[in-house]
Design a protein around this motif. Sequence first.
Motif, PDB file in Angstrom:
ATOM      1  N   UNK A  31       0.838  -1.212   0.000  1.00 35.99           N
ATOM      2  CA  UNK A  31       0.000   0.000   0.000  1.00 35.99           C
ATOM      3  C   UNK A  31       0.867   1.254   0.000  1.00 35.99           C
ATOM      4  N   UNK A  32       1.985   1.181   0.707  1.00 35.48           N
ATOM      5  CA  UNK A  32       2.872   2.334   0.789  1.00 35.48           C
ATOM      6  C   UNK A  32       3.807   2.480  -0.390  1.00 35.48           C
ATOM      7  N   UNK A  33       3.802   1.502  -1.288  1.00 36.47           N
ATOM      8  CA  UNK A  33       4.685   1.571  -2.444  1.00 36.47           C
ATOM      9  C   UNK A  33       6.150   1.406  -2.098  1.00 36.47           C
ATOM     10  N   UNK A  34       6.452   0.598  -1.081  1.00 37.78           N
ATOM     11  CA  UNK A  34       7.840   0.380  -0.660  1.00 37.78           C
ATOM     12  C   UNK A  34       8.518  -0.570  -1.645  1.00 37.78           C
ATOM     13  N   UNK A  35       9.617  -0.105  -2.232  1.00 35.61           N
ATOM     14  CA  UNK A  35      10.361  -0.941  -3.176  1.00 35.61           C
ATOM     15  C   UNK A  35      11.238  -1.944  -2.438  1.00 35.61           C
ATOM     16  N   UNK A  36      11.877  -1.481  -1.367  1.00 34.72           N
ATOM     17  CA  UNK A  36      12.767  -2.358  -0.595  1.00 34.72           C
ATOM     18  C   UNK A  36      12.901  -1.823   0.814  1.00 34.72           C
ATOM     19  N   UNK A  37      13.186  -2.734   1.748  1.00 34.58           N
ATOM     20  CA  UNK A  37      13.333  -2.334   3.148  1.00 34.58           C
ATOM     21  C   UNK A  37      14.375  -3.215   3.825  1.00 34.58           C
ATOM     22  N   UNK A  38      15.164  -2.584   4.700  1.00 35.74           N
ATOM     23  CA  UNK A  38      16.100  -3.293   5.569  1.00 35.74           C
ATOM     24  C   UNK A  38      15.328  -3.716   6.815  1.00 35.74           C
ATOM     25  N   UNK A  39      15.069  -5.007   6.940  1.00 38.45           N
ATOM     26  CA  UNK A  39      14.230  -5.523   8.025  1.00 38.45           C
ATOM     27  C   UNK A  39      15.084  -6.308   9.028  1.00 38.45           C
ATOM     28  N   UNK A  40      14.932  -5.963  10.281  1.00 33.90           N
ATOM     29  CA  UNK A  40      15.776  -6.506  11.344  1.00 33.90           C
ATOM     30  C   UNK A  40      15.442  -7.960  11.649  1.00 33.90           C
ATOM     31  N   UNK A  41      16.490  -8.805  11.669  1.00 37.84           N
ATOM     32  CA  UNK A  41      16.319 -10.205  12.061  1.00 37.84           C
ATOM     33  C   UNK A  41      17.153 -10.573  13.285  1.00 37.84           C
ATOM     34  N   UNK A  42      17.884  -9.582  13.860  1.00 40.59           N
ATOM     35  CA  UNK A  42      18.679  -9.886  15.046  1.00 40.59           C
ATOM     36  C   UNK A  42      18.960  -8.619  15.829  1.00 40.59           C
ATOM     37  N   UNK A  43      18.707  -8.675  17.146  1.00 35.57           N
ATOM     38  CA  UNK A  43      19.062  -7.588  18.057  1.00 35.57           C
ATOM     39  C   UNK A  43      19.918  -8.160  19.192  1.00 35.57           C
ATOM     40  N   UNK A  44      19.272  -8.899  20.082  1.00 38.12           N
ATOM     41  CA  UNK A  44      19.989  -9.518  21.207  1.00 38.12           C
ATOM     42  C   UNK A  44      20.288 -10.995  20.958  1.00 38.12           C
ATOM     43  N   UNK A  45      19.794 -11.550  19.847  1.00 39.05           N
ATOM     44  CA  UNK A  45      19.930 -12.986  19.599  1.00 39.05           C
ATOM     45  C   UNK A  45      21.375 -13.389  19.292  1.00 39.05           C
ATOM     46  N   UNK A  98      27.362 -12.487  15.538  1.00 39.79           N
ATOM     47  CA  UNK A  98      28.659 -12.949  15.048  1.00 39.79           C
ATOM     48  C   UNK A  98      29.452 -13.663  16.146  1.00 39.79           C
ATOM     49  N   UNK A  99      28.997 -13.487  17.397  1.00 37.76           N
ATOM     50  CA  UNK A  99      29.690 -14.059  18.546  1.00 37.76           C
ATOM     51  C   UNK A  99      31.181 -13.701  18.459  1.00 37.76           C
ATOM     52  N   UNK A 100      32.073 -14.666  18.579  1.00 39.32           N
ATOM     53  CA  UNK A 100      33.506 -14.341  18.482  1.00 39.32           C
ATOM     54  C   UNK A 100      34.121 -14.993  17.242  1.00 39.32           C
ATOM     55  N   UNK A 101      33.297 -15.145  16.193  1.00 40.71           N
ATOM     56  CA  UNK A 101      33.708 -15.866  14.994  1.00 40.71           C
ATOM     57  C   UNK A 101      33.672 -14.954  13.763  1.00 40.71           C
ATOM     58  N   UNK A 102      34.828 -14.548  13.301  1.00 35.56           N
ATOM     59  CA  UNK A 102      34.887 -13.670  12.130  1.00 35.56           C
ATOM     60  C   UNK A 102      34.253 -14.350  10.913  1.00 35.56           C
ATOM     61  N   UNK A 125      31.563  -7.342  21.837  1.00 40.58           N
ATOM     62  CA  UNK A 125      32.956  -7.656  21.527  1.00 40.58           C
ATOM     63  C   UNK A 125      33.568  -6.719  20.490  1.00 40.58           C
ATOM     64  N   UNK A 126      32.722  -6.015  19.759  1.00 34.08           N
ATOM     65  CA  UNK A 126      33.178  -5.154  18.669  1.00 34.08           C
ATOM     66  C   UNK A 126      33.466  -3.730  19.155  1.00 34.08           C
ATOM     67  N   UNK A 127      32.564  -3.200  19.980  1.00 33.83           N
ATOM     68  CA  UNK A 127      32.700  -1.811  20.427  1.00 33.83           C
ATOM     69  C   UNK A 127      31.625  -1.466  21.439  1.00 33.83           C
ATOM     70  N   UNK A 128      31.240  -0.190  21.471  1.00 39.14           N
ATOM     71  CA  UNK A 128      30.345   0.303  22.509  1.00 39.14           C
ATOM     72  C   UNK A 128      29.128   0.984  21.911  1.00 39.14           C
ATOM     73  N   UNK A 137      36.317   1.219  19.177  1.00 42.57           N
ATOM     74  CA  UNK A 137      36.338  -0.023  18.410  1.00 42.57           C
ATOM     75  C   UNK A 137      37.448  -0.934  18.925  1.00 42.57           C
ATOM     76  N   UNK A 138      37.091  -2.178  19.229  1.00 39.53           N
ATOM     77  CA  UNK A 138      38.092  -3.123  19.730  1.00 39.53           C
ATOM     78  C   UNK A 138      38.970  -3.635  18.592  1.00 39.53           C
ATOM     79  N   UNK A 139      40.063  -4.306  18.960  1.00 38.81           N
ATOM     80  CA  UNK A 139      40.895  -4.945  17.945  1.00 38.81           C
ATOM     81  C   UNK A 139      40.112  -5.974  17.158  1.00 38.81           C
ATOM     82  N   UNK A 140      39.309  -6.777  17.864  1.00 40.74           N
ATOM     83  CA  UNK A 140      38.432  -7.742  17.188  1.00 40.74           C
ATOM     84  C   UNK A 140      37.456  -7.010  16.280  1.00 40.74           C
ATOM     85  N   UNK A 141      36.950  -5.865  16.757  1.00 40.09           N
ATOM     86  CA  UNK A 141      36.029  -5.065  15.953  1.00 40.09           C
ATOM     87  C   UNK A 141      36.648  -4.620  14.642  1.00 40.09           C
TER      88      UNK A 141
END
Length: 325
Positions: A31-45, A98-102, A125-128, A137-141
Motif C-alpha cells: 500500500x505504501x509503495x515500498x520498493x525495498x526495506x532493511x528488516x531486522x532479524x537480530x538484536x539480542x539474539x 557474530x559471537x567471536x567468529x569472524x 565484543x566489537x565496540x560500545x 572499536x576493539x581490535x576484534x572489531x
Amino acid sequence: MSTQSIHDTAIVVDGLIIAKWGRDLFEDMRRGGITAANCTVSVWEDFQATVDNIVMVNGLLRDNADLVRPVRSTRDIVAAKEEGRTGILLGFQNAHAYEDQIGYVEIFKQLGVGIVQLCYNTQNLVGTGCYERDGGLSGFGREIVAEMNRVGVMCDLSHVGSKTSEEVILESKKPVCYSHCLPSGLKEHPRNKSDEELRFIAEHGGFIGVTMFTPFLKNGVNSTIDDYCEAIEYVMDIAGEDSVGIGTDFTQGQDAQFFEWLTHDKGYARRLTRFGEIINPKGIRTIGDFPNLTEALMRRGMSERVTRKVMGENWVRVLRDVWGE
C-alpha cells in the motif's frame, strides 16, 4: 506529474524496519509503495537464534511471494520495482550474532544479511553502544569491519557510541551508515547525532537514514509528518542531498513485551531507556502512508529530482558501493 505519480514511479527504500513480521505488514508495504526495506532479524539474539529467525523469515517470504521477494543485490531492488513487489533485505541491529567468529560474517552474508549495526546500545565484543561509556572499536572489531568490507556488508552505526562510530568510519574502506537516526540539533537525546557527527560521516563517504521514531523527534508523540520533513531537511543541509535517505524505524504490530525486551540490556538485564508511548508522526502512522511523505517533501519545496534521491535512489547507490552489485 502528480506527487502520487512521482511516488508510484520512484524507487522507495526504507533503511530500517523492525515491525512484526507477517502478511499484514507485507500488504501495508505494498500500500505504501515500498520498493525495498532493511528488516531486522537480530538484536539480542546469538548465532543460533538469529539463524532460526532467518529460517522463519524465509518461510514468510516463500508464503507471501506475491507481495515480497528477497534482496541480495541492488539488481534485486530494481527487479522488485519492476515486479510490483517489496524487496526484503535482512539486517542486524547488533553484531552479537557474530559471537567471536569472524567467519560468521560471510555465513550470514550468504544467508542474505547485507547491513549490520555493530552495537545495540551497549558494549559487545566489537565496540560500545550509545548508552555506555564509549571505549571505542576493539581490535576484534577492526577485524570484523575488515571482513564486512571484504564480503560486502554495510556497517550501521545508528545505536553505536560516538567514539566507536568515529573509529569505524575511519577504519572502513567502504561507506558506512546511520541507517536510522535524528539530529541532536533539533532534540538532545543519547540516540541522536550531533551536527559534527553527521558532517563527519558524510565527509567520509557515509550515509544517513533519517528516522521518524517520535521519542527522538522534537515534538515527541505530538510530532507530525512536517516535523519529520524538517529533520530530513536539517540533516540534508549538513550532509548534502546525496548522503540522506529514509530509515523509519517502524515498529508497527509490536507489543509492550517487545519494547521491554528492546530497552533492557541483552533483552533482560538492566533497563537502558523508557520510550513511553509509541506512536508514529501524524500523517504517516503506518508504512502504508508512505505516499504522504513524497507529497509532504514536495509541498515543502523539495524538487522532484531530490525527492526521488531521498526516497530511495541514494540508498540504492550507496548499497551498490558496499555490495559491489
